[in-house]
Structure formats: C-alpha cells, structure tokens
Design an enzyme around this catalytic site. Structure first.
Site, PDB file in Angstrom:
ATOM      1  N   TYR A   1      -1.914  -1.165  10.576  1.00 46.01           N
ATOM      2  CA  TYR A   1      -1.962  -1.392   9.126  1.00 46.01           C
ATOM      3  C   TYR A   1      -0.751  -0.769   8.440  1.00 46.01           C
ATOM      4  O   TYR A   1      -0.062  -1.423   7.647  1.00 46.01           O
ATOM      5  CB  TYR A   1      -3.257  -0.806   8.560  1.00 46.01           C
TER       6      TYR A   1
ATOM      7  N   LYS B   1       2.324  -2.674   6.463  1.00 50.01           N
ATOM      8  CA  LYS B   1       2.599  -2.416   5.050  1.00 50.01           C
ATOM      9  C   LYS B   1       4.025  -1.913   4.842  1.00 50.01           C
ATOM     10  O   LYS B   1       4.639  -2.181   3.807  1.00 50.01           O
ATOM     11  CB  LYS B   1       1.574  -1.429   4.483  1.00 50.01           C
TER      12      LYS B   1
ATOM     13  N   SER C   1       0.857  -1.184   0.000  1.00 53.53           N
ATOM     14  CA  SER C   1       0.000   0.000   0.000  1.00 53.53           C
ATOM     15  C   SER C   1       0.889   1.228   0.000  1.00 53.53           C
ATOM     16  O   SER C   1       2.070   1.168   0.362  1.00 53.53           O
ATOM     17  CB  SER C   1      -0.894   0.002   1.247  1.00 53.53           C
TER      18      SER C   1
END
Length: 287
Positions: free
Chosen positions: A201, A205, A188
C-alpha cells in the site's frame, strides 16, 4: 529523547495550525465554480468517493460514478459482505439525485485496463467530455510482507496506481484540446512516510504521489496551465477498510472531514492537499 522530539513536533504543529488559520481568515482563497461540469469519481460506492460525490452534487455538477460493481470494490476483493443493504454506488447515486444532481452510474473494475478504456468510450458517447476526474478507487491488504499474497500485491498496484495511468491516458486528450480540466489523485500520507504491515500500500501511494508530481510538471512544460492537478494525502481515514486504524501521533479522520478538505482543495486549485494540513510540516520535522 523521543518524548522531547514529540513535544517539539507538537509545538511546531500548534504554531503552524494557528498561523494557517489566521492566513485563511484574513486572505481567503478564491473558489471556482463547478456547476454544470462533468465530474468522474472512481470508487464512488463508499467512503471518500461517496462523500465527495455528495459535495459535488450540492454544487450542481453532473456526476459520473464508477465502482467495481453494485457492491463495494474493497469488500469484494476481501470476500466480505457489503456494509450497506442498499449496495454501494447505487445508494450514492440515489442520494446525489435527491440533492438535484444528474448522475450516471457505470460498473468498472479499475484494475482492468481494457475495461477502463471501454468505460471511458461509453462515458464520452453517453455523457460527453469529463472535466474533472477523481482517481479515488483503492485497495489495501494490511499484513506483513511475507503473509501478503502475490495476487494481493498485484491488485494493490493495479488499482492504486496503474488504474490512474489508464484513466488519465483515456481522458487527457480532450483536456489538452480544451486546455481545461482538473485531475485529482487520491493518495495518502503513506505516499510520503512509511507504515509497517502496509508495504504494498505504501509503495503504491508513493507511486501515486510521484505520478501527480510528474504529471503536473509535464502539463506545465507543455504550457497547458488550464489543466489543474491536485493530490489528496490524508492520514488514516475511518472508512472501514482497516480495523481500528491508529498511529502514534496522527489522528484517525472521519470521511466527511476528508471529503470537505478535498473539495476545498479542488475549488481553490490546491496542488497538494494534506489532511490535516499540519501533516505537511510534521513530515518535514520528522525527517
């Protein structure tokens, strides 16, 4: 001051986009064939995984589709109902078969190391060696850090990065023997820049981007240049995982656009795939 910087960033993005379009028009990159190749896609029941499976089906690849169950991994984690009555990965498989692809479906929890190893053994026995693997399965729990449950942080890392280690450890030996294959890490833009309320998150990533870069360097050091690597880094994608995703400058992407960009990157052996592509220059300018 922020307005001036935003305007300068916008001008830089526009110039970059025009130059990129001109280069692609006059010097198109050669695209490889994936017809007949076995492609394993995790998190294939929804979103990017599903649409990428459709793209490979159109190109006559043999598909191995993984998801945590007949529903959708994220929605199960969050105790939400499936958004599709045809229930996730089975619907993906049915559509791929309509497109003429041979499809094998496996129920795999990508947060479970032993389940991954057992599933890879089963794939090898029933299908054969995997030539392209797309580590797409993901988990996300939007919240401030103190509101995020411990088990949600653990699950985020188990799915978004540790699962990549177990899958690649299981599949890499056959690729090394053949000096052939393609390993795709779905990360991402949050692996390059941070977003509030997404600390686990973003951290996972960043780890995924690091995994891709380190693996790429190691394969080059080993002289295994026939094994290609790609890392997908889109901005927010409208997959249904977050409500009303938005950013100050970046657009919210539709899944089909991201899947097509991913396919273009895989077929041209592009190492880092930003979607939209100008995000790469945006990240540099924002620093």
């Amino acid at each position: 001051m922020h307005i001036v910087l935003d305007l300068l960033l916008l001008v830089g993005i526009i110039i970059y986009s025009y130059l990129e379009s001109l280069i692609k028009f006059f010097i198109p990159r050669r695209r490889k064939s994936v017809a007949g190749q076995t492609v394993l896609i995790t998190g294939a029941g929804h979103g990017i995984g599903r649409l990428t499976a459709y793209e490979f089906a159109k190109l006559k690849s043999r598909l191995v589709l993984w998801d945590i169950n007949k529903c959708l991994s994220f929605f199960e984690f969050a105790s939400l109902p499936c958004p599709s009555p045809k229930r996730g990965v089975e619907e993906t498989a049915a559509e791929c078969r309509k497109l003429g692809a041979i499809v094998h479906v496996f129920v795999v929890d990508c947060s479970n190391r032993m389940e991954i190893y057992n599933a890879v053994d089963q794939v090898k026995k029933e299908v054969g060696d995997v030539e392209i693997v797309i580590n797409n399965a993901g988990a996300i729990y939007p919240a401030d850090l103190l509101s995020t449950k411990d088990e949600e942080i653990t699950k985020t890392f188990e799915v978004n990065i540790l699962g990549h280690f177990w899958i690649i450890k299981a599949l890499l030996p056959s690729m090394l023997r053949r000096n052939s294959g393609h390993i795709v890490t779905v990360a991402s833009v949050c692996g390059h820049g941070v977003i509030p309320y997404l600390i686990p998150y973003c951290s996972s990533k960043f780890a995924a981007v690091g995994f891709h870069r380190a693996l790429t360097a190691e394969l080059e050091t080993l002289g295994k240049t026939g094994i290609k690597t790609s890392c997908l880094c889109p901005v927010f994608v409208n997959t249904g995982f977050t409500k009303n995703p938005s950013t100050r400058l970046w657009p919210v992407l539709e899944t089909r656009e991201v899947a097509r960009s991913l396919m273009d990157g895989i077929l041209t052996n592009k190492k880092m795939i930003f979607v939209p592509s100008y995000i790469s220059i945006s990240l540099v300018l924002e620093k």
